[in-house]
Scaffold this motif. Structure first.
Motif: not given
Length: 91
Positions: A45, A47-48, A50-51
């Motif tokens: 994703s 989000e992953c 970006q983290e």
């Protein structure tokens, strides 16, 4: 066998392909979108991804700040040497 596998040249030795799972959370990437980072690092994703980007940025910032501290410490210290400043007049 499901997913992507490659043969490593050894009899009956197959290993999972790097695109089988998210590099951060290890979630399967089978039949889903893959979000890439730094060329060949897959994520499940945005989000992953970006983290991971934020963790890399923090690590790089810490490395740079530690490096600059070591440089300034080295410049400010003169081990086993005494330093005298001033003017010397010889007649």
């Amino acid at each position: 066998m499901s997913g992507y596998y490659y043969y490593d040249g050894q009899a009956d030795q197959y290993e999972a392909h790097y695109l089988d799972a998210c590099s951060l959370c290890r979630k399967s990437l089978r039949d889903s979108d893959i979000f890439m980072y730094r060329g060949n690092t897959p994520f499940c994703s945005k989000e992953c991804r970006q983290e991971q980007m934020e963790m890399d940025e923090a690590r790089e910032k810490n490395w740079k700040s530690g490096r600059s501290l070591r440089k300034s410490d080295a410049q400010n210290s003169t081990p086993n040497k005494s330093v005298r400043t001033g003017t010397v007049a010889v007649a």
